[in-house]
Scaffold this motif. Structure first.
Motif, short mmCIF file in Angstrom:
data_model
loop_
_atom_site.label_atom_id
_atom_site.label_comp_id
_atom_site.label_asym_id
_atom_site.label_seq_id
_atom_site.Cartn_x
_atom_site.Cartn_y
_atom_site.Cartn_z
N GLN A 14 0.83 -1.21 0.00
CA GLN A 14 0.00 0.00 0.00
C GLN A 14 0.86 1.26 0.00
OE1 GLN A 14 -2.75 -0.15 3.28
NE2 GLN A 14 -4.04 -1.69 2.29
N ALA A 15 1.87 1.30 0.87
CA ALA A 15 2.73 2.49 0.95
C ALA A 15 3.54 2.67 -0.32
CB ALA A 15 3.66 2.37 2.15
N SER A 16 4.03 1.58 -0.88
CA SER A 16 4.86 1.69 -2.08
C SER A 16 4.05 2.15 -3.29
CB SER A 16 5.57 0.36 -2.38
OG SER A 16 4.63 -0.63 -2.75
N LYS A 17 2.84 1.69 -3.40
CA LYS A 17 2.00 2.11 -4.52
C LYS A 17 1.58 3.57 -4.37
CE LYS A 17 0.41 -2.50 -5.63
NZ LYS A 17 -0.69 -3.46 -5.62
N LYS A 18 1.45 4.03 -3.14
CA LYS A 18 1.07 5.42 -2.88
C LYS A 18 2.22 6.37 -3.21
CE LYS A 18 -0.74 8.39 0.77
NZ LYS A 18 -1.18 8.44 2.17
N THR A 19 3.44 5.97 -2.87
CA THR A 19 4.59 6.87 -2.99
C THR A 19 5.52 6.56 -4.17
OG1 THR A 19 5.98 5.51 -1.57
CG2 THR A 19 4.63 7.19 -0.49
N GLY A 20 5.54 5.30 -4.61
CA GLY A 20 6.45 4.90 -5.69
C GLY A 20 7.88 4.71 -5.23
N LEU A 21 8.11 4.82 -3.91
CA LEU A 21 9.46 4.70 -3.37
C LEU A 21 9.39 4.13 -1.96
CD1 LEU A 21 12.55 5.35 -3.36
CD2 LEU A 21 11.92 7.60 -2.45
N VAL A 22 10.29 3.19 -1.67
CA VAL A 22 10.40 2.63 -0.33
C VAL A 22 11.85 2.76 0.11
CG1 VAL A 22 10.23 0.54 1.07
CG2 VAL A 22 8.52 0.99 -0.69
N ILE A 23 12.05 3.31 1.30
CA ILE A 23 13.39 3.39 1.89
C ILE A 23 13.35 2.63 3.20
CG2 ILE A 23 15.17 4.90 2.84
CD1 ILE A 23 14.05 7.13 1.03
N SER A 24 14.19 1.63 3.30
CA SER A 24 14.30 0.90 4.57
C SER A 24 15.60 1.31 5.24
CB SER A 24 14.24 -0.61 4.36
OG SER A 24 15.32 -1.05 3.55
N VAL A 25 15.54 1.50 6.55
CA VAL A 25 16.71 1.90 7.34
C VAL A 25 16.87 0.86 8.44
CG1 VAL A 25 17.76 3.69 8.74
CG2 VAL A 25 16.24 4.33 6.86
N GLU A 26 18.06 0.25 8.51
CA GLU A 26 18.30 -0.82 9.46
C GLU A 26 19.51 -0.51 10.33
OE1 GLU A 26 17.77 -4.74 7.61
OE2 GLU A 26 17.70 -3.66 5.71
N VAL A 68 27.64 4.84 16.42
CA VAL A 68 27.66 3.94 15.26
C VAL A 68 26.71 4.44 14.19
CG1 VAL A 68 27.19 1.58 14.47
CG2 VAL A 68 28.36 1.94 16.65
N LEU A 69 25.52 4.84 14.58
CA LEU A 69 24.55 5.35 13.62
C LEU A 69 25.07 6.61 12.94
CD1 LEU A 69 21.19 4.80 15.56
CD2 LEU A 69 22.19 3.37 13.76
N GLU A 70 25.68 7.49 13.69
CA GLU A 70 26.26 8.71 13.12
C GLU A 70 27.36 8.36 12.12
OE1 GLU A 70 26.95 12.74 12.49
OE2 GLU A 70 25.46 11.99 13.90
N TYR A 71 28.24 7.45 12.49
CA TYR A 71 29.36 7.06 11.63
C TYR A 71 28.88 6.54 10.27
CZ TYR A 71 33.55 4.58 10.07
OH TYR A 71 34.62 4.12 9.33
N TYR A 72 27.81 5.75 10.29
CA TYR A 72 27.30 5.15 9.05
C TYR A 72 26.22 6.00 8.37
CZ TYR A 72 30.00 0.99 10.04
OH TYR A 72 31.04 0.13 10.27
N GLY A 73 25.97 7.19 8.88
CA GLY A 73 25.00 8.08 8.25
C GLY A 73 23.56 7.65 8.46
N LEU A 74 23.30 6.97 9.58
CA LEU A 74 21.96 6.47 9.85
C LEU A 74 21.24 7.24 10.95
CD1 LEU A 74 22.76 2.65 9.66
CD2 LEU A 74 21.75 4.09 7.89
N CYS A 75 21.80 8.36 11.37
CA CYS A 75 21.14 9.19 12.38
C CYS A 75 20.11 10.09 11.68
CB CYS A 75 22.15 10.00 13.17
SG CYS A 75 23.06 11.18 12.17
N GLY A 76 19.23 10.66 12.46
CA GLY A 76 18.15 11.48 11.90
C GLY A 76 18.61 12.59 10.99
N SER A 77 19.63 13.33 11.41
CA SER A 77 20.09 14.46 10.60
C SER A 77 20.70 14.01 9.29
CB SER A 77 21.09 15.32 11.39
OG SER A 77 22.23 14.57 11.75
#
Length: 80
Positions: A14-26, A68-77
């Motif tokens: 549903q989300a992918s059809k609505k937006t055409g894009l999916v981003i997963s963050v792990e 770790v999240l900051e180092y890999y660019g996975l923090c909010g900013s």
């Protein structure tokens, strides 16, 4: 997603059809995690782009979770 099993495939579709894009963050390896499960779910959909963000396939740096999240660019900013 709160879990990989059971995976809420309907929510993904549903989300992918609505937006055409999916981003997963792990917070772990990009291999065999949420991104892979989403990719499998979207494999037969046409026109949906996907980006998988997470830790690369290497020995991760050691540190506090936020470091770790900051180092890999996975923090909010970084994600914004």
């Amino acid at each position: 997603m709160s879990s990989l099993k059971p995976l809420d495939e309907e929510a993904i579709l549903q989300a992918s059809k609505k937006t055409g894009l999916v981003i997963s963050v792990e917070e772990h390896s990009i291999h065999n995690g949420l991104g892979a499960a989403v990719a499998e779910t979207l494999s037969e959909e046409v026109g949906i782009r996907q980006k998988i963000l997470g830790l690369p396939d290497e020995l991760p740096m050691a540190g506090e979770s936020d470091e770790v999240l900051e180092y890999y660019g996975l923090c909010g900013s970084s994600l914004a």
